[in-house]
Structure formats: structure tokens, C-alpha cells
Motif scaffolding. Structure first.
Motif, PDB file in Angstrom:
ATOM      1  N   UNK A 202       0.828  -1.205   0.000  1.00 19.26           N
ATOM      2  CA  UNK A 202       0.000   0.000   0.000  1.00 19.26           C
ATOM      3  C   UNK A 202       0.865   1.259   0.000  1.00 19.26           C
ATOM      4  N   UNK A 203       1.967   1.246   0.730  1.00 19.88           N
ATOM      5  CA  UNK A 203       2.847   2.418   0.750  1.00 19.88           C
ATOM      6  C   UNK A 203       3.484   2.649  -0.610  1.00 19.88           C
ATOM      7  N   UNK A 204       3.866   1.560  -1.274  1.00 24.05           N
ATOM      8  CA  UNK A 204       4.444   1.693  -2.610  1.00 24.05           C
ATOM      9  C   UNK A 204       3.424   2.265  -3.596  1.00 24.05           C
ATOM     10  N   UNK A 205       2.147   1.829  -3.444  1.00 23.70           N
ATOM     11  CA  UNK A 205       1.108   2.373  -4.342  1.00 23.70           C
ATOM     12  C   UNK A 205       0.912   3.869  -4.087  1.00 23.70           C
ATOM     13  N   UNK A 206       0.962   4.250  -2.822  1.00 24.65           N
ATOM     14  CA  UNK A 206       0.813   5.676  -2.504  1.00 24.65           C
ATOM     15  C   UNK A 206       1.965   6.491  -3.082  1.00 24.65           C
ATOM     16  N   UNK A 207       3.178   5.956  -2.976  1.00 24.76           N
ATOM     17  CA  UNK A 207       4.336   6.650  -3.558  1.00 24.76           C
ATOM     18  C   UNK A 207       4.211   6.752  -5.073  1.00 24.76           C
ATOM     19  N   UNK A 208       3.719   5.667  -5.705  1.00 23.70           N
ATOM     20  CA  UNK A 208       3.549   5.685  -7.156  1.00 23.70           C
ATOM     21  C   UNK A 208       2.512   6.726  -7.563  1.00 23.70           C
TER      22      UNK A 208
END
Length: 449
Positions: A202-208
């Protein structure tokens, strides 16, 4: 040829009718018969004939069949060493309800009705038989009411399954056709091919999404954070998007992003429709054995398919925090049995496991091979079964569930199906943080009877 009375007495003791007889009277009853050596094919009891004796199987295998109403006989049961046949007919003085025939060369003990009449002259034995018969009749009446309710439900469900399956199949076909039409009419846009697997974290998706929002702010102002989140969910990488947009005239960039997102959403909706229709079809497939259960003959049963279908039917009851583990052994797949009745057993055991495990935990469904038998384990990591509950779980109408939730007949019915109809075993116990319901079933013959 004589037979040790202890072998016969042990078989009589296994019957609920004779289980409480005094030892001396039981030994007298066991000694009151004669041993018969019979070749394969010998009819030991004929359907409709007077009930003049009980039979204890000592060696070999005998089959119980019922007239098929113009068709082939319906196989009801296969009996082996230690099985007692015909005791209810003798007690009730009613004609035989089925035919018993030696499937292989067999040795049996025949106990004539006169031996039972002599036993009834003993007051203690007569009282024990009366009490056992009353308990058995109460149990059979409870199971009969349950079966009648299931039969009524099956009759209603048969029509419902037809009504559900047809539109589900139509939705699945239409979704596939619409996807093909959209693919034909929608020419690949300049952003086609940018989609990929989205970040799992989820954090990676937010960064993306943040990186994509920066690209949109520079190259296609006005689309905002929502578009960036959709692009991130589609697996679009920020550098690739920026390169594609820079290759377009400024006035087309926002339009192409919106077009790309619309096509992605349409594709996702079609996938959701197809998945939902497929799930409906799996529910229909899983429920069909319960609805179309008129033929109670023994046949080959795919245990793995039955367990999977039961899991599909109970999927809506599984909390998000409960994990289901399937451990199926390839050599423990097929037994001879009644598909509808075994399907009911799996549903009862899995339903109890779901209720016991709570909001978090693991349910494990396992099959394994044990020589000429197959073992099915349904385990859960919920609280252990207290001893006072374990002693009563198979009693009719006993339940730990709330009023209106449990009937107290699930395990009672399952035990009757496994033990009486399939010559198997059903046990329930807790150890090492796991509660296990274990079903042991004989494989039966390799070919259909």
C-alpha cells in the motif's frame, strides 16, 4: 463349524439396540445362533420376506440392496466383519426392507427370532431393549424430520438452481462477447501498453500515485490526484507516462489519459461481471448434489470436488482474517458413497469450523490415504472443545450455538451418514491448539456396483 461366542457378542454389543444388555444375557443371545458358510451370490435376506432372524457378518463382504422400481437394484450398503443386520425387523416383526446378499464368499452367524424371544423373558434385558429402542426411535425420528426438511428444501432449490444458472451463464457469455467487441472497436491509444502489475504494498502504491500526480501536474494539468491513483492502480509507471505524454500535443494529453482510464475501468467492470457469473455457476454446481439427491445408491464420489464445493457454499461466512488451507492427497480422492449425503457432512463440518475459529485463525481441510480407507480432516485453530461438550456433540439437538442459529442435528446427521450409511468413523477432538473433525471412509470397490 463353530464360532467363538465372543466374536458374535462383540458384534451384538456394537448395535445400539443390544449395547446395554447384561453380559450373561448377551452371551446367551450370541450362543443361540448357528454359523453358516455361504458362497458369493447367496441371498441371506430377501426384501419383503418375513423377519425371522438376525445376521452377524464374521468374514467376507455382504451387500444390502433395495428394489430399483423396474431398474437395477439400488446398492444401500456394503457390510463386513462385525456388522449386524436385521435386528430392527426382528424386533418390530415387519417384513425385510432390503435384500442382503453375499458379495463374496462369507461366514455369518444366524440368530433366529426364537433366541430373541427367550431373551425378552429376562426382565433386565427386556427393559434394556425397550430403553435402547426408545432412544433409537427418538434419534431416527429427529433424523427423519431433518431429512424431510432437506427433501423439501431440495425440491424448492432444484427450480431455483435452474433460474440462477441460466442468467449466470448468459451474463458470462455476454461479458466475454462485449469484451471482444470493445477490443475490436477501440483502436490502441498512445497510452496503450503502459499498464502493468500494480505495486503490492500500500505504501508503494501511494508513492507511485504521488509520482504520477507530479507528472500530470506538469504534462496534463487539471486531472488531479484521483486520476493519479487510478493510474497507479493500473500499474502505470511515472517515467513511462511522462515520456508518452511529452510525445503528444499538449491539448490531447488530458483527453488520452481520460480515454485510457475509461477503457481500463470498462475492462475491470467486464472482469468483475465475468468473475461474479463464474462464482454463481460454482455455487450452483456446489449446491446441485444437495438439491438433486433422489438417488440414494452408492456410486463413486470425488471427495476433493465435494470439499471444494462446500467451501464455495460457505465462502460468504468466512471472515477476512480466516485463512483456508487445502491439503489434498492425490491418492485419497475417490470413495464409494452417496454424493448428496457426504456433501451434507462436509458442509456441516466446515460450518462448525467457521463458527469455532472466530474472526481470525486457520481452517485446514486435508485428505490422506490409510490403506483401504481415506481420511478427511477438517481442522480449526479456534478454542478447544471442552470435555463436557465433547461428550455430547453427537447427541441430537445438542448445540453450543445461539437460539435460531444451530439446530443441534448437524453432527448427529453427519455421524449417521458416515457410520450407518458409509461404514466409516467420525470423531471430534482438540489437541495442540487445533480442533479436528476426522472422517474415515472405506474406499469401497474400484468399479461401480
Amino acid at each position: 463349524m463353530t464360532t467363538p461366542a465372543g466374536d458374535v457378542a462383540a458384534a451384538l454389543r456394537s448395535s445400539t439396540i443390544f449395547a446395554q444388555l447384561p453380559e450373561a444375557d448377551l452371551a446367551e443371545l450370541a450362543a443361540g445362533g448357528r454359523t453358516l458358510e455361504v458362497p458369493a451370490g447367496t441371498v441371506l435376506m430377501a426384501e419383503g420376506a418375513p423377519s425371522d432372524a438376525m445376521i452377524v457378518v464374521l468374514e467376507g463382504q455382504v451387500e444390502v440392496t433395495r428394489d430399483g422400481g423396474g431398474g437395477p437394484p439400488v446398492l444401500l450398503n456394503l457390510c463386513t466383519r462385525g456388522d449386524l443386520l436385521g435386528e430392527l425387523g426382528v424386533l418390530q416383526r415387519v417384513p425385510r426392507s432390503a435384500t442382503v446378499r453375499a458379495r463374496t464368499a462369507a461366514r455369518v452367524q444366524r440368530i433366529d427370532v426364537d433366541a430373541l424371544d427367550r431373551l425378552l423373558a429376562h426382565p433386565h434385558s427386556a427393559r434394556a431393549l425397550l430403553q435402547a429402542t426408545a432412544r433409537r426411535l427418538a434419534r431416527e425420528e429427529a433424523l427423519l424430520r431433518q431429512r424431510e426438511r432437506m427433501a423439501a428444501l431440495g425440491a424448492l432449490s432444484a427450480g431455483l438452481l435452474h433460474e440462477i444458472n441460466n442468467p449466470a451463464a448468459a451474463v458470462r457469455r455476454s461479458a466475454g462477447r462485449l469484451r471482444a467487441l470493445l477490443a475490436e472497436d477501440a483502436a490502441p491509444g498512445p497510452l496503450h501498453g503502459l499498464a502493468g502489475p500494480p505495486p503490492a504494498d500500500a505504501l508503494d502504491r501511494a508513492d507511485a500515485a504521488t509520482a504520477l500526480a507530479g507528472v500530470l501536474a506538469r504534462a496534463a494539468p487539471g486531472l488531479g490526484r484521483a486520476a493519479a491513483q487510478q493510474l497507479a492502480a493500473a500499474g502505470v509507471a511515472a517515467p513511462a507516462l511522462e515520456a508518452a505524454l511529452q510525445a503528444l500535443p499538449a491539448e490531447r494529453r488530458a483527453t488520452e489519459v481520460r480515454r485510457f482510464l475509461r477503457l481500463r475501468e470498462a475492462d475491470d467492470l467486464l472482469e468483475e461481471l465475468a468473475t461474479g457469473a463464474e462464482h454463481l455457476s460454482r455455487i450452483v454446481t456446489g449446491f446441485r448434489p444437495l438439491a438433486y439427491s433422489a438417488d440414494q445408491g452408492l456410486t463413486e464420489v470425488d471427495l476433493h470436488a465435494g470439499l471444494d464445493q462446500a467451501l464455495v457454499l460457505l465462502r460468504h461466512k468466512l471472515p477476512p482474517g480466516v485463512q483456508v488451507v487445502r491439503e489434498f492427497a492425490p491418492d485419497a480422492r475417490v470413495v464409494r458413497g452417496r454424493p448428496a449425503d457426504l456433501a451434507l457432512v462436509w458442509i456441516n463440518l466446515l460450518d462448525n469450523a467457521v463458527a469455532a475459529v472466530g474472526k481470525e485463525g486457520t481452517i485446514t481441510v486435508r485428505t490422506s490415504s490409510a490403506g483401504d480407507r481415506v481420511v478427511v480432516d477438517v481442522e480449526n485453530t479456534g478454542p478447544p472443545v471442552p470435555p463436557e461438550v465433547a461428550d455430547r456433540v453427537f447427541d441430537a439437538f445438542f448445540t453450543t450455538k445461539g437460539v435460531g442459529i444451530g439446530t443441534g442435528l448437524g453432527l448427529t446427521t453427519s455421524l449417521a451418514v458416515v457410520a450407518q450409511q458409509h461404514h466409516g468413523e467420525l470423531t471430534l477432538g482438540s489437541a495442540d491448539g487445533v480442533t479436528r473433525a476426522r472422517v474415515v471412509l472405506p474406499r469401497g470397490d474400484d468399479g461401480p456396483a
